[in-house]
Design a protein around this motif. Structure first.
Motif, PDB file in Angstrom:
ATOM      1  N   UNK A   8       0.822  -1.210   0.000  1.00 16.92           N
ATOM      2  CA  UNK A   8       0.000   0.000   0.000  1.00 16.92           C
ATOM      3  C   UNK A   8       0.857   1.262   0.000  1.00 16.92           C
ATOM      4  N   UNK A   9       1.970   1.210   0.705  1.00 23.08           N
ATOM      5  CA  UNK A   9       2.888   2.351   0.667  1.00 23.08           C
ATOM      6  C   UNK A   9       3.463   2.546  -0.729  1.00 23.08           C
ATOM      7  N   UNK A  10       3.864   1.431  -1.346  1.00 28.61           N
ATOM      8  CA  UNK A  10       4.453   1.514  -2.680  1.00 28.61           C
ATOM      9  C   UNK A  10       3.436   1.967  -3.722  1.00 28.61           C
ATOM     10  N   UNK A  11       2.209   1.456  -3.616  1.00 27.07           N
ATOM     11  CA  UNK A  11       1.171   1.817  -4.586  1.00 27.07           C
ATOM     12  C   UNK A  11       0.823   3.302  -4.530  1.00 27.07           C
ATOM     13  N   UNK A  12       0.906   3.881  -3.331  1.00 31.30           N
ATOM     14  CA  UNK A  12       0.426   5.245  -3.157  1.00 31.30           C
ATOM     15  C   UNK A  12       1.548   6.249  -2.907  1.00 31.30           C
ATOM     16  N   UNK A  75      -0.714  11.219   9.382  1.00 29.74           N
ATOM     17  CA  UNK A  75      -1.444  11.806   8.255  1.00 29.74           C
ATOM     18  C   UNK A  75      -2.845  12.236   8.683  1.00 29.74           C
ATOM     19  N   UNK A  76      -3.507  11.375   9.433  1.00 32.99           N
ATOM     20  CA  UNK A  76      -4.878  11.651   9.870  1.00 32.99           C
ATOM     21  C   UNK A  76      -4.937  12.878  10.772  1.00 32.99           C
ATOM     22  N   UNK A  77      -3.993  12.968  11.704  1.00 31.30           N
ATOM     23  CA  UNK A  77      -4.019  14.054  12.675  1.00 31.30           C
ATOM     24  C   UNK A  77      -3.532  15.376  12.095  1.00 31.30           C
ATOM     25  N   UNK A  78      -2.753  15.322  11.048  1.00 35.41           N
ATOM     26  CA  UNK A  78      -2.188  16.553  10.483  1.00 35.41           C
ATOM     27  C   UNK A  78      -2.974  17.061   9.273  1.00 35.41           C
ATOM     28  N   UNK A  79      -4.174  16.556   9.071  1.00 34.65           N
ATOM     29  CA  UNK A  79      -5.053  17.111   8.054  1.00 34.65           C
ATOM     30  C   UNK A  79      -4.979  16.467   6.687  1.00 34.65           C
ATOM     31  N   UNK A  80      -4.278  15.318   6.567  1.00 34.69           N
ATOM     32  CA  UNK A  80      -4.184  14.626   5.277  1.00 34.69           C
ATOM     33  C   UNK A  80      -5.160  13.443   5.246  1.00 34.69           C
ATOM     34  N   UNK A  81      -6.434  13.727   5.456  1.00 37.73           N
ATOM     35  CA  UNK A  81      -7.423  12.649   5.546  1.00 37.73           C
ATOM     36  C   UNK A  81      -7.509  11.845   4.252  1.00 37.73           C
ATOM     37  N   UNK A  82      -7.437  12.520   3.107  1.00 39.00           N
ATOM     38  CA  UNK A  82      -7.542  11.815   1.827  1.00 39.00           C
ATOM     39  C   UNK A  82      -6.368  10.863   1.632  1.00 39.00           C
ATOM     40  N   UNK A  83      -5.173  11.298   2.025  1.00 38.56           N
ATOM     41  CA  UNK A  83      -3.999  10.429   1.892  1.00 38.56           C
ATOM     42  C   UNK A  83      -4.059   9.277   2.904  1.00 38.56           C
ATOM     43  N   UNK A  85      -6.723   7.888   3.909  1.00 37.68           N
ATOM     44  CA  UNK A  85      -7.709   6.939   3.380  1.00 37.68           C
ATOM     45  C   UNK A  85      -7.077   5.983   2.381  1.00 37.68           C
ATOM     46  N   UNK A  86      -6.072   6.447   1.643  1.00 37.93           N
ATOM     47  CA  UNK A  86      -5.393   5.576   0.675  1.00 37.93           C
ATOM     48  C   UNK A  86      -4.660   4.430   1.376  1.00 37.93           C
ATOM     49  N   UNK A  87      -4.236   4.664   2.602  1.00 39.02           N
ATOM     50  CA  UNK A  87      -3.442   3.669   3.330  1.00 39.02           C
ATOM     51  C   UNK A  87      -4.276   2.829   4.287  1.00 39.02           C
ATOM     52  N   UNK A  88      -5.553   3.186   4.473  1.00 40.96           N
ATOM     53  CA  UNK A  88      -6.350   2.534   5.510  1.00 40.96           C
ATOM     54  C   UNK A  88      -6.432   1.013   5.370  1.00 40.96           C
ATOM     55  N   UNK A 206     -12.263   9.421  14.374  1.00 41.41           N
ATOM     56  CA  UNK A 206     -13.100   8.233  14.533  1.00 41.41           C
ATOM     57  C   UNK A 206     -13.765   7.816  13.223  1.00 41.41           C
ATOM     58  N   UNK A 207     -13.875   8.742  12.287  1.00 43.14           N
ATOM     59  CA  UNK A 207     -14.489   8.438  10.986  1.00 43.14           C
ATOM     60  C   UNK A 207     -13.427   8.231   9.915  1.00 43.14           C
ATOM     61  N   UNK A 208     -12.315   7.605  10.283  1.00 45.11           N
ATOM     62  CA  UNK A 208     -11.204   7.529   9.325  1.00 45.11           C
ATOM     63  C   UNK A 208     -11.504   6.650   8.122  1.00 45.11           C
ATOM     64  N   UNK A 209     -12.564   5.842   8.191  1.00 43.24           N
ATOM     65  CA  UNK A 209     -12.978   5.071   7.011  1.00 43.24           C
ATOM     66  C   UNK A 209     -13.613   6.032   6.004  1.00 43.24           C
ATOM     67  N   UNK A 210     -12.938   6.232   4.881  1.00 45.16           N
ATOM     68  CA  UNK A 210     -13.378   7.246   3.915  1.00 45.16           C
ATOM     69  C   UNK A 210     -14.781   6.973   3.370  1.00 45.16           C
ATOM     70  N   UNK A 211     -15.208   5.698   3.385  1.00 48.80           N
ATOM     71  CA  UNK A 211     -16.534   5.369   2.856  1.00 48.80           C
ATOM     72  C   UNK A 211     -17.642   5.913   3.749  1.00 48.80           C
TER      73      UNK A 211
END
Length: 318
Positions: A8-12, A75-83, A85-88, A206-211
């Motif tokens: 997942x790290x490599x893909x993103x 990433x989650x705490x520093x405002x990169x929610x979209x990024x 989500x790629x690693x979740x 708590x809502x880290x699941x992007x879906x």
């Protein structure tokens, strides 16, 4: 690191390298003890933002599962929610049966839960106060499965935060009583706008699941309702820690039939909320022997090797 996490790290990595600024992310990873100061310096030596991000990812790829989790949470705490989500989907599973001790005596399960919950690390100079730590644990045991409040109170600087964090470094407590995890929020003195930001950040965590993620709540009442549903449906039997509460009105936003531990200078802050209530008083000042222990740690000497002047210094500081 698990193969799935590594993939997942490599893909993103291209998206990560393009957007992240490494400074605050590295601060959090250093706090989680998964990144060294030497590795931070290697990243800082790179010329551009993209090169610094690439170096950080290269370092993470050489590390273990805790590093992946720490990077994700940063990433989650520093405002990169979209990024984030790629690693979740690549977050390594936690094995609660893993009781192998780490260097400081915690199991890997405990270390992961506390890292994900944002619980502060032990300070560099740390002395044990087992009676108070055990008292906090006993009050948390008293909560059982019922909603309620544990208040750790005392004067500023008496060690409430450190003692609370230390009480949570217990495998049985987390696995048997709070299998839903712990969620630490540093509150402090807030007005309504500041409290709303704290609540928005907590809901985002708590809502880290992007879906399932939604827009941030627009006011405190909406945030309270959303937090209640999150704790009920997605994080049952979890512990909410509210550190450094100044005003009782703040607690009403968290009065959601949850299990909550707070630290405060004011013993009466929970008077305005419902549920079972338990208290632990932390007295200001330390015993003379504890003062000598702290001094010995600062100067890297055994207590028996301290000069006579050490006793005078500790008495003067008290």
């Amino acid at each position: 690191m698990d193969v799935r996490s590594r993939n997942y790290l490599l893909m993103n990595r291209q998206a990560l390298e393009k957007d992240i600024k490494t400074s605050y992310i590295m601060d959090r990873m250093i706090s989680d003890e998964v990144l060294t100061l030497q590795e931070e310096e290697r990243v800082k030596q790179q010329n551009t933002q993209k090169e610094r991000a690439a170096m950080l990812i290269n370092i993470i790829l050489t590390k273990d599962n805790n590093s992946y989790r720490s990077f994700y949470n940063a990433l989650l705490h520093e405002g990169y929610r979209d990024l984030a989500a790629l690693l979740q989907d690549g977050i390594p599973a936690i094995s609660s049966g893993n009781r192998k001790s780490s260097m400081d005596g915690m199991t890997s399960y405990v270390k992961t839960i506390l890292c994900e919950g944002g619980v502060p690390q032990r300070p560099v100079v740390f002395v044990t106060r087992p009676k108070l730590v055990d008292a906090i644990k006993q009050k948390l045991f008293c909560l059982g499965n019922d909603p309620g409040w544990v208040t750790v109170y005392g004067m500023a600087g008496c060690g409430k935060t450190v003692l609370t964090a230390e009480a949570l470094r217990d495998h049985q407590l987390l696995e048997d009583y709070f299998p839903g995890g712990v969620h630490w929020i540093s509150v402090g003195k807030q007005d309504k706008a500041g409290l709303l930001i704290k609540l928005q950040n907590l809901c985002s965590r708590l809502e880290h699941d992007s879906a399932l993620s939604q827009r941030p709540p627009l006011n405190i009442e909406e945030a309270k309702d959303r937090l209640r549903l999150l704790m009920l449906r997605r994080y049952p039997r979890s512990l909410l820690i509210l550190d450094d509460i100044w005003d009782s009105w703040v607690l009403k936003a968290f009065d959601n039939q949850c299990q909550v531990l707070i630290t405060s200078r004011d013993r009466s802050v929970t008077d305005a909320v419902a549920g079972n209530k338990y208290e632990v008083h932390v007295e200001s000042g330390l015993a003379h022997e504890k003062g000598l222990e702290i001094l010995s740690l600062f100067v890297n000497m055994k207590i028996s090797e301290l000069p006579e002047q050490a006793n005078c210094l500790v008495r003067e500081c008290k």
